[in-house]
Write a protein that holds these residues in place. Structure first.
Motif: not given
Length: 201
Positions: A3, A7-8, A31, A34, A40, A42, A53, A56
């Motif tokens: 994750n 995210k990054e 979004s 996962d 997840w 924004s 990151s 989220f």
């Protein structure tokens, strides 16, 4: 992919798209889902030039914030993401933009925009020739996300190219990973710009 890494990577994409002018005035939302099936999305109202990151939050299938994020406001359009994950279970990443050319095209086209003869249209999954006609649906904008969710479900068959346009609003594109979602998104952006410039001569 873990994750944190995803995210990054998505946060970096969001900042890049902001630099292109695709997310004015804190607009747009993004979004991913996962490996545990958790969505997840924004957080609302974040300056996309500074998106990180940590911006989220998790939501349930109805678009409501969950877990540690209860009380935090997700994007107003979070339900669109939830419905796309429901309609296309293989989807892992969804990207949204408010870029100029799709908005302009949606203002003058009716129910769809068609592309033919462009090499780049092969950027849409399943397209193998520039000679095919690719049609991307245009849905009318609304503030009622339940109504819009119903429109998406009723028109699932029109979403064969992993993208659509909301009239005078922006684009959504998705994929089985970030690379594929970006490819679909950037393919649509490029084609809309070409069509608009070609027909504006």
């Amino acid at each position: 992919m873990q994750n944190a890494e995803l995210k990054e990577q998505i946060a970096e994409t969001i900042r890049l798209y902001n630099d292109k002018g695709w997310s004015p005035a804190t607009s747009t939302n993004y979004s991913f889902k996962d490996d545990q099936g958790i969505i997840w999305v924004s957080r609302s109202g974040v300056d996309k030039s500074k998106f990180t990151s940590s911006d989220f939050i998790t939501v349930n299938n109805e678009g409501m914030a969950t877990g540690d994020f209860i009380g935090v406001k997700p994007s107003a359009e979070t339900l669109i993401h939830c419905v796309l994950y429901e309609l296309f279970p293989e989807t892992k990443v969804i990207l949204h933009s408010h870029s100029v050319y799709p908005v302009l095209i949606s203002a003058v086209q009716s129910a769809r925009v068609s592309f033919k003869g462009y090499e780049v249209q092969k950027g849409f999954e399943g397209q193998t020739t520039h000679e095919a006609i690719v049609q991307i649906p245009i849905f009318d904008n609304t503030q009622n996300m339940n109504d819009f969710a119903a429109v998406m479900k009723e028109n699932k068959d029109l979403l064969a190219h992993y993208a659509f346009i909301i009239r005078k609003h922006g684009t959504y594109a998705w994929g089985r990973n970030l690379f594929e979602a970006k490819r679909h998104h950037e393919t649509l952006e490029y084609l809309c710009q070409c069509e608009w410039m070609l027909n504006s001569k």
